[in-house]
Design a protein around this motif. Structure first.
Motif, PDB file in Angstrom:
ATOM      1  N   LEU A 132       0.895  -1.211  -0.176  1.00 51.05           N
ATOM      2  CA  LEU A 132       0.112  -0.173  -0.133  1.00 51.05           C
ATOM      3  C   LEU A 132       0.798   1.243  -0.111  1.00 51.05           C
ATOM      4  O   LEU A 132       0.844   2.124  -0.734  1.00 51.05           O
ATOM      5  CB  LEU A 132      -0.883   0.042   1.115  1.00 51.05           C
ATOM      6  CG  LEU A 132      -1.974   1.132   1.261  1.00 51.05           C
ATOM      7  CD1 LEU A 132      -3.173   1.036   0.719  1.00 51.05           C
ATOM      8  CD2 LEU A 132      -2.056   1.608   2.799  1.00 51.05           C
ATOM      9  N   ALA A 133       1.764   1.450   0.762  1.00 54.60           N
ATOM     10  CA  ALA A 133       2.903   2.349   0.967  1.00 54.60           C
ATOM     11  C   ALA A 133       3.497   2.698  -0.288  1.00 54.60           C
ATOM     12  O   ALA A 133       3.697   3.703  -0.905  1.00 54.60           O
ATOM     13  CB  ALA A 133       3.519   2.307   2.064  1.00 54.60           C
ATOM     14  N   GLN A 134       3.990   1.671  -0.845  1.00 57.28           N
ATOM     15  CA  GLN A 134       4.570   1.757  -2.155  1.00 57.28           C
ATOM     16  C   GLN A 134       3.758   2.335  -3.299  1.00 57.28           C
ATOM     17  O   GLN A 134       4.472   2.984  -4.295  1.00 57.28           O
ATOM     18  CB  GLN A 134       5.268   0.142  -2.658  1.00 57.28           C
ATOM     19  CG  GLN A 134       5.962   0.546  -3.969  1.00 57.28           C
ATOM     20  CD  GLN A 134       6.580  -0.894  -4.129  1.00 57.28           C
ATOM     21  OE1 GLN A 134       5.708  -2.294  -3.973  1.00 57.28           O
ATOM     22  NE2 GLN A 134       7.580  -1.483  -4.840  1.00 57.28           N
ATOM     23  N   LEU A 135       2.628   1.794  -3.350  1.00 53.49           N
ATOM     24  CA  LEU A 135       1.840   2.014  -4.373  1.00 53.49           C
ATOM     25  C   LEU A 135       1.030   3.461  -4.400  1.00 53.49           C
ATOM     26  O   LEU A 135       0.619   4.170  -5.423  1.00 53.49           O
ATOM     27  CB  LEU A 135       0.467   1.223  -4.692  1.00 53.49           C
ATOM     28  CG  LEU A 135       0.877  -0.143  -5.111  1.00 53.49           C
ATOM     29  CD1 LEU A 135      -0.134  -1.106  -5.198  1.00 53.49           C
ATOM     30  CD2 LEU A 135       1.524  -0.129  -6.650  1.00 53.49           C
ATOM     31  N   THR A 136       0.974   3.961  -3.006  1.00 55.68           N
ATOM     32  CA  THR A 136       0.274   5.284  -2.938  1.00 55.68           C
ATOM     33  C   THR A 136       1.351   6.358  -2.270  1.00 55.68           C
ATOM     34  O   THR A 136       0.885   7.606  -2.216  1.00 55.68           O
ATOM     35  CB  THR A 136      -1.019   5.143  -1.873  1.00 55.68           C
ATOM     36  OG1 THR A 136      -0.175   4.721  -0.678  1.00 55.68           O
ATOM     37  CG2 THR A 136      -1.759   3.886  -2.347  1.00 55.68           C
ATOM     38  N   ALA A 137       2.495   6.057  -2.143  1.00 53.02           N
ATOM     39  CA  ALA A 137       3.559   6.866  -1.634  1.00 53.02           C
ATOM     40  C   ALA A 137       2.769   7.434   0.029  1.00 53.02           C
ATOM     41  O   ALA A 137       3.126   8.536   0.255  1.00 53.02           O
ATOM     42  CB  ALA A 137       3.716   8.241  -2.453  1.00 53.02           C
ATOM     43  N   GLY A 138       1.845   6.610   0.506  1.00 51.58           N
ATOM     44  CA  GLY A 138       1.509   6.916   1.769  1.00 51.58           C
ATOM     45  C   GLY A 138       2.545   6.552   2.893  1.00 51.58           C
ATOM     46  O   GLY A 138       3.551   5.879   2.613  1.00 51.58           O
ATOM     47  N   ARG A 139       2.085   6.963   4.184  1.00 51.82           N
ATOM     48  CA  ARG A 139       2.877   6.766   5.300  1.00 51.82           C
ATOM     49  C   ARG A 139       2.490   5.573   6.177  1.00 51.82           C
ATOM     50  O   ARG A 139       1.306   5.404   6.205  1.00 51.82           O
ATOM     51  CB  ARG A 139       3.179   8.039   6.031  1.00 51.82           C
ATOM     52  CG  ARG A 139       3.876   9.067   5.222  1.00 51.82           C
ATOM     53  CD  ARG A 139       4.130  10.071   6.038  1.00 51.82           C
ATOM     54  NE  ARG A 139       3.182  10.754   7.017  1.00 51.82           N
ATOM     55  CZ  ARG A 139       3.219  11.326   7.921  1.00 51.82           C
ATOM     56  NH1 ARG A 139       4.475  11.999   8.464  1.00 51.82           N
ATOM     57  NH2 ARG A 139       2.212  11.666   8.764  1.00 51.82           N
ATOM     58  N   VAL A 140       3.134   4.622   6.399  1.00 49.79           N
ATOM     59  CA  VAL A 140       2.579   3.429   7.180  1.00 49.79           C
ATOM     60  C   VAL A 140       3.452   3.377   8.630  1.00 49.79           C
ATOM     61  O   VAL A 140       4.699   3.249   8.413  1.00 49.79           O
ATOM     62  CB  VAL A 140       2.603   2.072   6.671  1.00 49.79           C
ATOM     63  CG1 VAL A 140       2.038   0.868   7.493  1.00 49.79           C
ATOM     64  CG2 VAL A 140       1.666   2.110   5.285  1.00 49.79           C
ATOM     65  N   PHE A 141       2.716   3.330   9.792  1.00 50.95           N
ATOM     66  CA  PHE A 141       3.319   3.232  11.100  1.00 50.95           C
ATOM     67  C   PHE A 141       2.965   2.104  12.043  1.00 50.95           C
ATOM     68  O   PHE A 141       1.723   1.642  12.042  1.00 50.95           O
ATOM     69  CB  PHE A 141       3.158   4.464  11.794  1.00 50.95           C
ATOM     70  CG  PHE A 141       3.407   5.730  11.059  1.00 50.95           C
ATOM     71  CD1 PHE A 141       4.815   6.392  11.281  1.00 50.95           C
ATOM     72  CD2 PHE A 141       2.542   6.530  10.367  1.00 50.95           C
ATOM     73  CE1 PHE A 141       5.158   7.554  10.441  1.00 50.95           C
ATOM     74  CE2 PHE A 141       2.547   7.620   9.601  1.00 50.95           C
ATOM     75  CZ  PHE A 141       4.024   8.319   9.750  1.00 50.95           C
ATOM     76  N   LEU A 142       3.988   1.371  12.570  1.00 49.60           N
ATOM     77  CA  LEU A 142       3.603   0.560  13.595  1.00 49.60           C
ATOM     78  C   LEU A 142       3.699   1.290  14.915  1.00 49.60           C
ATOM     79  O   LEU A 142       4.820   2.005  15.160  1.00 49.60           O
ATOM     80  CB  LEU A 142       4.397  -0.759  13.369  1.00 49.60           C
ATOM     81  CG  LEU A 142       4.401  -1.791  14.712  1.00 49.60           C
ATOM     82  CD1 LEU A 142       2.784  -2.436  14.453  1.00 49.60           C
ATOM     83  CD2 LEU A 142       5.522  -3.025  14.555  1.00 49.60           C
ATOM     84  N   MET A 143       2.459   1.191  15.478  1.00 48.42           N
ATOM     85  CA  MET A 143       2.293   2.105  16.677  1.00 48.42           C
ATOM     86  C   MET A 143       1.879   1.120  17.827  1.00 48.42           C
ATOM     87  O   MET A 143       0.984   0.166  17.597  1.00 48.42           O
ATOM     88  CB  MET A 143       1.330   3.239  16.563  1.00 48.42           C
ATOM     89  CG  MET A 143       1.854   4.307  15.491  1.00 48.42           C
ATOM     90  SD  MET A 143       3.133   5.073  15.993  1.00 48.42           S
ATOM     91  CE  MET A 143       2.545   6.001  17.371  1.00 48.42           C
ATOM     92  N   ASP A 144       2.166   1.615  19.074  1.00 47.61           N
ATOM     93  CA  ASP A 144       1.554   0.921  20.276  1.00 47.61           C
ATOM     94  C   ASP A 144       0.350   1.932  20.463  1.00 47.61           C
ATOM     95  O   ASP A 144       0.503   3.068  20.394  1.00 47.61           O
ATOM     96  CB  ASP A 144       2.549   1.114  21.500  1.00 47.61           C
ATOM     97  CG  ASP A 144       2.090   0.579  22.594  1.00 47.61           C
ATOM     98  OD1 ASP A 144       1.009   0.905  22.854  1.00 47.61           O
ATOM     99  OD2 ASP A 144       2.846   0.036  23.464  1.00 47.61           O
ATOM    100  N   ASP A 145      -0.719   1.152  20.874  1.00 44.48           N
ATOM    101  CA  ASP A 145      -2.071   1.786  20.848  1.00 44.48           C
ATOM    102  C   ASP A 145      -1.858   2.978  22.005  1.00 44.48           C
ATOM    103  O   ASP A 145      -2.768   4.025  22.007  1.00 44.48           O
ATOM    104  CB  ASP A 145      -3.066   1.049  21.073  1.00 44.48           C
ATOM    105  CG  ASP A 145      -3.153   0.196  22.090  1.00 44.48           C
ATOM    106  OD1 ASP A 145      -2.023   0.085  22.809  1.00 44.48           O
ATOM    107  OD2 ASP A 145      -3.986  -0.301  22.540  1.00 44.48           O
ATOM    108  N   ARG A 146      -1.106   2.836  23.066  1.00 42.26           N
ATOM    109  CA  ARG A 146      -0.820   4.095  23.890  1.00 42.26           C
ATOM    110  C   ARG A 146      -0.158   5.095  23.357  1.00 42.26           C
ATOM    111  O   ARG A 146      -0.422   6.194  24.075  1.00 42.26           O
ATOM    112  CB  ARG A 146      -0.282   3.355  25.304  1.00 42.26           C
ATOM    113  CG  ARG A 146      -0.762   2.225  25.845  1.00 42.26           C
ATOM    114  CD  ARG A 146       0.291   1.586  26.795  1.00 42.26           C
ATOM    115  NE  ARG A 146       1.243   1.139  26.034  1.00 42.26           N
ATOM    116  CZ  ARG A 146       2.137   0.079  26.590  1.00 42.26           C
ATOM    117  NH1 ARG A 146       1.880  -0.484  27.703  1.00 42.26           N
ATOM    118  NH2 ARG A 146       2.949  -0.332  25.772  1.00 42.26           N
TER     119      ARG A 146
END
Length: 162
Positions: A132-146
């Motif tokens: 998704l990030a590659q195709l859209t130039a979007g940003r993807v983050f792995l986050m702790d919900d806190r």
């Protein structure tokens, strides 16, 4: 996180518009007060396809604005629309992945920035988000919900100041 962002926008940026979309087997627009209500539907499916589609229709009402999607998810796409019916499959079928990516790319081509926050790091979700990030130039983050709320609000304010 959504309530904090809503309060920030209403208080500090009243000319901005925040749409909240909840999604499971279907996506639906929500009001802030619904986020704290009991009884949110407990059905199967992560219908990002429908959520991206609904977001696109809402954001199309603001063609001159800086538009972004902030999506928070704990699962990979497992549902899509076939006409008006939701189709669910676990594990996800290729058609669900294809339709979801196509809808995300449509958003990106229309000038919408995608910011996706993953609350889990399952292999399928990571593979999907990398694509998704590659195709859209979007940003993807792995986050702790806190930490999610603080990060999203801070990111919104810093991007708004630009």
């Amino acid at each position: 996180m959504a309530l904090a962002l809503h309060a920030l926008i209403e208080g500090r940026y009243p000319h901005d518009t925040l749409y909240l979309i909840g999604f499971s087997d279907y996506a639906r627009r929500m009001e802030p007060r619904e986020l704290t209500a009991d009884g949110f539907e407990r059905v199967y499916g992560t219908n990002m396809h429908h959520a991206f589609n609904l977001a696109g229709r809402l954001l199309a009402q603001h063609p001159r604005a800086t538009r972004q999607v902030i999506m928070v998810t704990d699962g990979e796409p497992t549902a899509h629309l076939e006409g008006e019916q939701a189709f669910f499959s676990w594990p996800p079928v290729p058609r669900t992945i294809e339709l979801t990516l196509a809808e995300a790319m449509r958003l990106a081509r229309s000038g919408v920035t995608l910011n996706i926050f993953m609350l889990e790091e399952s292999p399928g979700l990571i593979r999907f988000m990398e694509r998704l990030a590659q195709l859209t130039a979007g940003r993807v983050f792995l986050m702790d919900d806190r930490d999610l709320g603080e990060y999203v609000v801070r990111d919104y304010v810093s991007r708004r100041a630009r």
